[in-house]
Design a protein around this motif. Structure first.
Motif, PDB file in Angstrom:
ATOM      1  N   GLY A 259       0.815  -1.199   0.000  1.00 20.89           N
ATOM      2  CA  GLY A 259       0.000   0.000   0.000  1.00 20.89           C
ATOM      3  C   GLY A 259       0.853   1.255   0.000  1.00 20.89           C
ATOM      4  O   GLY A 259       1.999   1.254   0.478  1.00 20.89           O
ATOM      5  N   ASN A 261      -0.663   4.354   1.211  1.00 23.14           N
ATOM      6  CA  ASN A 261      -1.969   4.787   1.689  1.00 23.14           C
ATOM      7  C   ASN A 261      -1.979   6.252   2.106  1.00 23.14           C
ATOM      8  O   ASN A 261      -1.002   6.765   2.668  1.00 23.14           O
ATOM      9  CB  ASN A 261      -2.385   3.906   2.856  1.00 23.14           C
ATOM     10  N   THR A 294      -0.619   4.547   6.775  1.00 15.64           N
ATOM     11  CA  THR A 294      -0.979   5.763   6.037  1.00 15.64           C
ATOM     12  C   THR A 294       0.284   6.617   5.911  1.00 15.64           C
ATOM     13  O   THR A 294       0.518   7.548   6.670  1.00 15.64           O
ATOM     14  CB  THR A 294      -2.108   6.517   6.756  1.00 15.64           C
ATOM     15  N   ASN A 415      -5.236   9.296  -5.620  1.00 21.22           N
ATOM     16  CA  ASN A 415      -5.533   8.079  -6.382  1.00 21.22           C
ATOM     17  C   ASN A 415      -4.531   7.776  -7.484  1.00 21.22           C
ATOM     18  O   ASN A 415      -4.614   6.712  -8.110  1.00 21.22           O
ATOM     19  CB  ASN A 415      -6.937   8.180  -6.988  1.00 21.22           C
ATOM     20  N   GLY A 420      -4.031   0.657  -3.691  1.00 22.81           N
ATOM     21  CA  GLY A 420      -5.348   1.061  -3.209  1.00 22.81           C
ATOM     22  C   GLY A 420      -5.790   0.180  -2.060  1.00 22.81           C
ATOM     23  O   GLY A 420      -6.813  -0.494  -2.150  1.00 22.81           O
ATOM     24  N   THR A 422      -5.641   1.054   1.883  1.00 23.70           N
ATOM     25  CA  THR A 422      -6.382   1.742   2.934  1.00 23.70           C
ATOM     26  C   THR A 422      -6.348   3.248   2.699  1.00 23.70           C
ATOM     27  O   THR A 422      -5.590   3.757   1.863  1.00 23.70           O
ATOM     28  CB  THR A 422      -5.813   1.457   4.338  1.00 23.70           C
ATOM     29  N   GLY A 423      -7.156   3.943   3.476  1.00 25.75           N
ATOM     30  CA  GLY A 423      -7.152   5.399   3.477  1.00 25.75           C
ATOM     31  C   GLY A 423      -7.755   5.895   4.776  1.00 25.75           C
ATOM     32  O   GLY A 423      -8.516   5.186   5.439  1.00 25.75           O
ATOM     33  N   THR A 442      -9.774   2.891  -2.771  1.00 25.18           N
ATOM     34  CA  THR A 442      -9.146   1.962  -1.835  1.00 25.18           C
ATOM     35  C   THR A 442     -10.158   0.923  -1.411  1.00 25.18           C
ATOM     36  O   THR A 442     -11.364   1.094  -1.579  1.00 25.18           O
ATOM     37  CB  THR A 442      -8.623   2.688  -0.573  1.00 25.18           C
ATOM     38  N   GLY A 461      -7.528  -4.943  -0.797  1.00 26.60           N
ATOM     39  CA  GLY A 461      -7.237  -3.786  -1.622  1.00 26.60           C
ATOM     40  C   GLY A 461      -7.727  -3.898  -3.047  1.00 26.60           C
ATOM     41  O   GLY A 461      -8.316  -4.907  -3.460  1.00 26.60           O
ATOM     42  N   SER A 465      -2.808  -3.492  -4.855  1.00 22.82           N
ATOM     43  CA  SER A 465      -2.814  -3.814  -3.422  1.00 22.82           C
ATOM     44  C   SER A 465      -3.455  -5.162  -3.127  1.00 22.82           C
ATOM     45  O   SER A 465      -3.466  -5.580  -1.967  1.00 22.82           O
ATOM     46  CB  SER A 465      -3.539  -2.716  -2.635  1.00 22.82           C
TER      47      SER A 465
END
Length: 490
Positions: A259, A261, A294, A415, A420, A422-423, A442, A461, A465
């Protein structure tokens, strides 16, 4: 070896492969040192499985499959609950063993056995829910479907949570009636050998099997003709290799990969909670070695400077590298020298491309940490979308901070990566939160939160991902196929 760093009784007593209900030496006789990342010293040796060992383990799993699949779901659930109880009983020594072998703090790893046990119990409760349906066909026909287990499932797990991933990821396939072969991460195999010692005898011979090894082992599992599905928790290159190999026999795959993220902070965010969320979401505790971290923080220009200053001030207080096995440590080591060198390479490229180093960026000065694979928690600001640091997964303790003004431009940047997973969105406005969640490409979104997993909530994901969802009912169905039965009535 620093024997005083190894709590008594935590190492596995076996140094073998476990399959078919018995322990086996590797066919090649090959063993390899497994390292304590805190000192770059060998702990012990672990067996290295090759293609012959994989073949033997898969055939043992295949032999056990018919009887296991025929068990009533409630009986399979009983086995899973017994394994969960054993994990809870041994949570502390298992956490100590993982800490010793993968460099993560023992205080954080204490939760891993409990979460794995929760997962075993969760899927035990779902075992009887693998159901079909009836489909109306008019008079003269009875049409129904059933869900059937697939057979032998290959599970390849990652080094950041070896025990948890191995124990949790056997739950869904076993509950659905499959048998399983697990491959330990070559960087940190010891807790999975210990897991085999603890739970192997609980299950009928061949139902659960545990191997240690490197690329040859994983490749042999992916290509074995009796393996019906291959799953991986790992990096994108490994995921592509597994998928390519499995495709030769049209095997389905379930992939949880990397990721890059994003955490998005709006002007109305609660700043104190936001700062804590930025630090927590980066998973500095694990030295950033988490696919869900993140690692890109997008701060609105109206709060950017205040939040960045607060993060830079609080981060060294919250996370200072230390010896992982010490309960007071809040940030451990990277798993290997190769991973340390990779992180140092990202720092060098970020500086060369013009990012501004806010804090960290080097190995700690503490002489007690000089031999290990430690790296300071690091923050870069003025990161631009074209930079390597903005686009590639580091899997290390580096946070990239961006400043944004226009929301449309923001989501183009968020994006515009290959990942894609987590967020995280920080705002007090409900409309803003839901709008932002819709716009993030995500598989998983936190609002005013980061990092937490919840059993029952699908985790997985999009893009590179991964493929599929885990930790939920959908994971159970991942290990079944639908069979249609049509009855012509007289």
């Amino acid at each position: 070896m620093r024997a005083h760093e190894i709590p008594p009784g935590i190492l596995p007593t076996r140094r073998s492969l476990y399959y078919g209900g018995a322990w086996h030496e590797p066919a090649s006789g090959l063993y390899a040192d497994t390292i304590n990342p805190a000192y770059d010293e060998a702990i012990t040796q672990a067996p290295v499985a090759g293609a012959d060992d994989v073949d033997a383990a898969v055939r043992a799993a295949q032999a056990a499959f018919p009887a296991w699949a025929s068990l009533p779901p409630a009986r399979r659930a009983d086995y899973l609950r017994r394994a969960a109880a054993v994990l809870r009983e041994h949570a502390l020594p298992l956490a100590q063993l993982d800490s010793l072998n993968n460099g993560n703090p023992v205080s954080a790893l204490l939760n891993d056995a409990g979460f794995a046990a929760d997962g075993l119990e969760y899927f035990a409760g779902l075992a009887a829910e693998v159901k079909g349906e009836t489909i109306p066909m008019g008079d003269g026909n009875l049409n129904y479907t059933v869900r059937e287990p697939m057979g032998v499932i290959a599970r390849i797990v990652a080094y950041n949570h070896p025990l948890m991933f191995a124990a949790l990821r056997i739950a869904a396939p076993l509950a659905a009636g499959n048998t399983v072969v697990v491959k330990a991460p070559d960087q940190a195999p010891l807790s999975i050998i210990r897991l085999a010692e603890l739970v192997g005898d609980i299950f009928p011979p061949g139902v659960v099997n545990f191997l240690c090894g490197g690329r040859e082992c994983g490749d042999a599992m992916s290509r074995h003709p009796l393996v019906r599905k291959v799953t991986l928790i790992g990096g994108v290159p490994t995921g592509k290799a597994v998928m390519e190999t499995a495709a030769r026999d049209l095997k389905p795959v379930l992939l949880e990969l990397g990721g890059k993220n994003a955490l998005i902070a709006y002007p109305d965010a609660d700043l104190d909670k936001l700062v804590q969320g930025i630090i927590g979401g980066m998973n500095f505790t694990w030295s950033g070695q988490s696919c869900g971290s993140t690692s890109r923080a997008f701060l609105h220009e109206s709060i950017h400077d205040r939040v960045l200053e607060a993060v830079a001030r609080l981060l060294p207080e919250r996370h200072k590298p230390g010896i992982p096995i010490d309960p007071a440590t809040t940030m451990g080591a990277l798993v290997s020298r190769a991973q340390l060198q990779k992180v140092e390479g990202f720092v060098a490229s970020a500086l060369e491309e013009g990012a501004r180093l806010v804090s960290g960026g080097k190995r700690p000065a503490d002489p007690a940490l000089a031999q290990g694979f430690f790296f300071e928690p690091t923050v870069f600001a003025d990161v631009q979308p074209h930079m390597r640091l903005a686009r590639e997964e580091v899997f290390g303790p580096i946070l990239s901070v961006f400043k944004w003004r226009d929301e449309d431009a923001l989501f183009e940047q968020v994006n515009d990566v290959d990942f894609g997973l987590t967020g995280s969105i920080w705002t007090r406005d409900l409309d803003t939160a839901h709008r932002a969640a819709r716009r993030m490409t995500t598989g998983y979104v936190w609002i005013n939160n980061t990092s937490q997993h919840f059993l029952g909530a699908p985790f997985g994901g999009v893009k590179q991902s991964g493929i599929g969802r885990e930790e939920c009912f959908a994971e159970l169905l991942e290990f079944t196929y639908t069979k249609n039965v049509n009855v012509k009535l007289g």
